[in-house]
Structures are given as structure tokens and as C-alpha cells.
Enzyme design. Structure first.
Site: not given
Ligand code: PLP
Length: 608
Positions: A83-84, A218, A220, A256, A347
Site C-alpha cells: 500500500a505504501t 496490501s 499482508h 518483475t 509503525c
Molecule cells: N495504510 C494503512 C491503513 C495501514 O494500516 C498500512 C500498514 O500498516 C499501510 C497503509 C501501509 O501498508 P504496507 O505495509 O503494505 O505498505
């Protein structure tokens, strides 16, 4: 990779992982699927031969499942690392249109409780591309919901708006239909990103029917592997690749593809398309589980307050605080009991309060003491039973704990404080060595009673409760009469000898047969430790009693003492203290307490 095999090869049967909003374990079905992909579909999806074609089919099958799930054309889905990356790609795509100061006088709007990937990406690209726009957080109310009036008034000036489907700390979810009306009535064209990470598998996401421009996901967070995700990009939304290369993903994302990860993602999407085949529970069942968890938690911690509305938040998220406990203390207690939780978001480790709860306007103590307990939709009745059993264990262990113990000589924070006192339980007398005023306050706080009779030390040699107290050139000498071991209290703390180098041990070097393991964590944490102690020799010394123990413990026939705690720091302080008061030996185990217990419980390998 020996470190992985040696130190971490233990299976953790006692661990209950309740931090699913941070990440989830990869389900065995997905592990098996990925392993098959590694074996048979390892080709490069860009290769024209059959091995490549097989791999490429995984990408197209997953894209088709995503298209079905989100109600959009499959080519609207891009695979990426998570997602990031999606958030950064979306922000770059919009902000590059305003590079070189063309964003001046405009706003970049984002929800005040957004995951920090969002404001950080906005700040980064705004600066790097010299856009010149102003970042503006959209306030939320006490339920964590965005202020619609604020959006109506500000969004006409925005070049981008970023909101989230569900919050990672509180599980509070947005009414996306209502929000869309609010945004589109005031700004029909503004690019809109919705962070859908925490929604996937928990809330419906019919993206194709909305005017949402970017929606990152994401794997995971829903039992897939880390490092793979997808982003929905609306047809016609501005787009610029974050990285270019070999033309992968229709030239929109070079590099890739993580084929095995995408295969796992495809299986997750397929489960969500066909819930009857999935390992996931429906929302009502999950809400029922959360209700039972709250009931069990309240029994252990009667002062518990839930920090978000229970309806209006994901059934799999619970954020709470307990009056009288910091989040660090609660995490330590749960961790000792084998329950992994977090304070707010994973985080934001190191932060002492939650910016999400602050934005919701909750009192400081709730924000400072917040705990997030989160689970995934594959949580089962047996997982719940195990958790409730463990919470009952905590309740039985910590109820009534006041950290006071049986002890006599009590010196708060022995290595830093300049005060101390001695208790005589039979006469309920306290002898204050220094600072008598604060002594009584501490005693009231510690044992909840003001019946203790306070005496002040008369500054000459005096015996009290098994100790001799006498003036010393450096300060006050306290000697245990039974052992004649002594320590000297100075204004700066307890005097230590300088030439002390306690041996630091890793967990693998512990040999329990010849060592006494001494747990120096807080009482409540040590008591909550979940273990089946078989044969080993354990002593648990609450902070209040270190000095008493170090001066009065019988040392003859004692195996080598090894002190351990949560991080090793306190343990090495106590080991230094032990050596300074005359213990012949002392060592420190640098491993975390739970690792020590895991190691002891592990069946011994006769060959090792
Ligand atoms: N957005 C939200 C709401 C999240 O909870 C997270 C992960 O902690 C992220 C974004 C970031 O996702 P990723 O770990 O796939 O980069």
C-alpha cells in the site's frame, strides 16, 4: 541464514497473535500455494516461452478476481509492493501535474487519522516536485469520523483529497457513499485516494461503482505475504509510474512481478468473491467474538474504557485503555502472557501517545495508555477460547497485585534514587532513611493504606527489621544482619564498585542446570508470564524487593545467578548491584523474558 534457523526456529505454540492490523500470519493454504508457484510457475511473466506464460496467467487470473471483487475492469488493477507504494504512486501521479509551484494557493487534504504513509507521501512529493501546495488535515469528531462541513468548505481549493476506508488503530470505518456525495457535490473532479488497506475482507469495496480514483491494498493485512499489494486506478485518473523499467504492468510499474505473492493475493480475492469457500468468518460472528473479548478483558481490568464506537468500527479491531496503566505496562503484561498486542499502530513504535486518539479529542490518559487488540477474519471459536482462557489467567494472576511483596528493604529505582526505607511488617513500622514526606505518599500508593507508622532514622547506627543502618563516609550503609552483606546509599543512588563486567548471555547459552534464573521485571508482568515451568529454578524479584533480595538471599550452594528482564537493561543494573554487594558471581541474559521461558520449555535436543 543461520540466525533464522538457530535463534528463531522455535514454533511458538503459546503465542496468541492479536496484532492483525499490523500484519497477519500467512495462512497454510497460501504458503502451500506459494510453494507450488515457486516450484512450477517460477518463470518470468515477461518471457514469451511457456514457463513465462504460466507465470503470466497467474497475474491475469488474479487481476480478473480483483476486477470481480471491486466491480471494475481487470486492467484497472496494478500489482505492486504494497500500500505504501500505491499511496506514493497516486500522490506522485497527481502532484507531478502541479510541479514547479503550480500548486501554490491550493490544498492537499488528508484525514487527520490517516496512516502516516499518506501525509508523509504528500509532504515528500510536494517538496520534491516544488508543488507549493499546503497540507491540511481534515479534522475528525470524537467517533473518529471526518468533518463533512470542513470538507465541503475546503475541498474546492484542493488538488487532491486522501481519506481512509477504515482506520488501522481504531477500526472506525467511513461511509464511503456519504463521503463521495460530500466530496463530489463540492469538487466533482478532485483526485480522491481511499486507503483501503484495513477494509479488505472486512467491508464491501465496490470501487467500480464509485468515483474513487486510487485505492491501494496490501496482501499482508489479510493473511498474504509481505511485500505485495495492488492498487485500483480509475480509468481517466492521472497516472505516472513511480518506477519504470522493463515495461511490466502495461508500462505503468516497472520491475518483475512477485508472482507467488500475486498468486496468494489472487486466492484471497477468490475467497472474498466466494465466501462460502473461504476460511473467513462473517461480520456478525466476528462482532460476537469481539464482544466476548471485551467481557473477558473487563473482568481482568475493571477500569477498561473502549476508545471508539463499537458500531461503526471493524469487528476485528478493539482499541482500549485501562485507568492506572500505561500502554507500555499493558503491552508488557499481555506479552508475558503470550498475547501480542500493540499500542496504536505498529509503525509508530516509540511514540508515547496516539495521534489518532488525540485527533478524536480523547483525554490524554486514554491516548497515552491505548492498546490495540486486532484479529483477522479467519479468527475462529477455538482462537477465541484460547484467548479468553489466557485473559482469565491474567485476571487470576494480577488481581490484587500491588508490587509490594513480603519485603523489608525497599529502595525505589535503586541506581538512580537518593531515598529508601525499610518496612517491618509485624509492627507496621516504616523507617525512612531520607525524604520522609514522600515516603508516606509512596507507601499509600503502593499498599493502599495509611496505617503504617513512620519513623525517621536517627543518623546513628541502628538496627531495624533485620538490617543495620549506619552513617558511612559516602552516605548511609545498610547491612543485612543475617548475611552481613551491605550496600551504601548515596544522594546519587546506590554506590557500586566500578570494576564490574557482568557476563552477558544470549538465550542459547543458558544452561539451566547450573544457573539460577532471576526475573527482575515488574510484579504484574512477571506474574502474567505464561509458561509451564517444569524443572528449572526460578526466582521472581519485583522491583520493590531487589535490594532486599540482593542483601538477604542465601548464597551458599546457589548456582550462578542469571538476571533477566524485558530488554536486558534492568537486568544488568541488578547484576551490577549484586556484584557490588558481594555476590561472588552474576550474569545477565540479554534475551527478552519470553524468549527465556520459550527456551526453557522447549524440549531439549539431546544432540545439541
Ligand atoms: N495504510 C494503512 C491503513 C495501514 O494500516 C498500512 C500498514 O500498516 C499501510 C497503509 C501501509 O501498508 P504496507 O505495509 O503494505 O505498505
Amino acid at each position: 541464514m543461520s540466525f533464522l534457523l538457530s535463534a528463531h526456529s522455535t514454533h511458538y505454540p503459546h503465542e496468541i497473535f492479536m496484532d492483525a492490523n499490523a500484519t497477519t500470519p500467512v495462512l497454510p493454504e497460501l504458503q502451500a500455494l506459494m510453494s507450488r508457484v515457486y516450484n512450477t510457475h517460477f518463470g518470468n511473466p515477461s518471457s514469451p516461452h511457456y514457463a513465462g506464460i504460466r507465470a503470466k496467467r497467474i497475474l491475469s487470473d488474479t487481476r480478473a478476481e480483483a476486477g470481480r471483487l471491486f466491480g471494475c475492469a481487470s486492467d484497472r488493477i496494478l500489482f505492486m509492493s504494497g500500500a505504501t507504494e500505491g499511496i506514493n504512486t497516486a500522490v506522485l501521479s497527481v502532484l507531478q501535474l502541479y510541479a514547479g509551484g503550480r500548486g501554490k494557493g491550493h490544498l492537499l487534504l488528508y484525514g487527520a487519522t490517516e496512516h502516516k504513509a499518506v501525509p508523509e507521501a504528500l509532504r515528500h512529493w510536494n517538496e520534491l516536485l516544488r508543488v507549493g501546495a499546503e497540507l491540511q488535515a481534515i479534522p475528525v469528531n470524537e467517533d473518529g469520523l471526518l468533518d463533512y462541513d470542513f470538507i465541503r468548505s475546503q475541498v474546492p481549493h484542493a488538488i487532491m483529497i486522501c481519506t481512509m476506508g477504515a482506520n488501522n488503530e481504531t477500526g472506525v470505518f467511513a461511509d464511503l457513499q456519504q463521503l463521495e456525495q460530500v466530496i463530489r457535490s463540492a469538487a466533482p473532479q478532485v483526485p480522491w485516494l481511499v486507503d483501503c488497506v484495513q477494509m479488505l475482507g472486512k467491508r464491501p469495496v465496490a470501487l467500480g461503482k464509485t468515483t474513487i480514483d486510487y485505492a491501494p491494498f496490501s496482501a499482508h493485512k489479510l493473511y498474504g505475504p509481505k511485500g505485495v499489494g495492488a492498487m485500483y486506478v480509475r480509468d481517466g485518473a492521472p497516472f505516472t509510474p513511480l518506477q519504470t523499467g522493463g515495461g511490466q504492468e502495461q508500462g505503468l510499474r516497472g520491475g518483475t512481478e512477485n508472482v507467488a505473492g500475486v498468486a496468494a493475493l489472487g486466492q484471497i480475492f477468490a475467497w472474498l468473491n466466494h465466501p462460502e469457500t473461504s476460511p473467513f468468518q462473517d461480520a456478525d460472528t466476528l462482532y460476537g467474538y469481539r464482544h466476548e473479548i471485551i467481557t473477558a478483558l473487563r473482568a481482568a481490568f475493571p477500569g477498561l474504557i473502549v476508545n471508539h464506537p463499537l458500531t461503526g468500527s471493524l469487528p476485528t479491531t478493539l482499541n482500549f485503555s485501562v485507568a492506572g496503566y500505561s500502554s507500555a505496562e499493558l503491552i508488557a503484561i499481555f506479552d508475558a502472557a503470550g498475547i501480542r498486542v500493540s499500542a496504536g499502530s505498529a509503525c509508530s513504535t516509540g511514540g508515547t501517545r496516539s495521534f489518532v486518539l488525540d485527533a478524536m479529542g480523547l483525554p490524554a490518559w486514554q491516548s497515552e495508555g491505548a492498546i490495540r487488540m486486532s484479529f483477522g477474519p479467519a479468527f475462529s471459536q477455538s482462537d477465541l477460547d484460547a484467548l479468553v482462557e489466557r485473559l482469565t489467567f491474567i485476571r487470576e494472576k494480577i488481581t490484587g497485585v500491588n508490587g509490594w511483596g513480603q519485603g523489608a528493604l525497599y529502595i525505589p529505582q535503586p541506581l538512580a534514587a537518593g531515598m529508601g526505607w525499610i518496612l517491618c511488617r509485624s509492627t507496621q513500622q516504616v523507617l525512612a532513611l531520607k525524604e520522609p514526606h514522600s515516603v508516606m505518599e509512596d507507601i499509600r500508593a503502593c499498599c493502599g493504606s495509611s496505617d503504617w507508622q513512620l519513623r525517621e532514622w536517627n543518623q546513628t547506627a541502628q538496627d531495624f527489621a533485620g538490617f543495620r543502618i549506619e552513617p558511612d563516609a559516602q552516605g548511609i550503609r545498610v547491612t543485612a544482619l543475617a548475611t552481613m552483606r551491605s550496600l551504601v546509599l548515596t544522594d546519587a543512588g546506590i554506590a557500586l564498585t566500578d570494576d564490574i563486567h557482568p557476563i552477558a548471555l544470549g538465550v542459547a547459552e543458558l544452561h539451566c542446570d547450573h544457573m539460577a534464573l532471576i526475573d527482575v521485571r515488574e510484579t504484574s508482568e512477571a506474574r502474567a508470564q505464561y509458561h509451564q515451568d517444569t524443572e528449572s529454578c526460578f526466582v521472581s524479584i519485583p522491583r520493590a524487593l531487589w535490594c532486599d533480595y540482593l542483601l538477604t538471599a542465601e548464597l551458599q550452594d546457589t548456582p550462578e545467578p542469571v538476571f533477566f528482564c524485558r530488554s536486558g537493561r534492568r537486568a544488568s543494573d541488578v547484576a551490577r548491584l549484586a556484584l557490588s554487594v558481594g555476590w561472588p558471581q552474576a550474569a545477565v541474559c540479554t534475551a527478552a523474558a519470553s524468549e527465556v521461558f520459550d527456551w526453557i520449555q522447549k524440549p531439549k535436543d539431546p544432540d545439541s
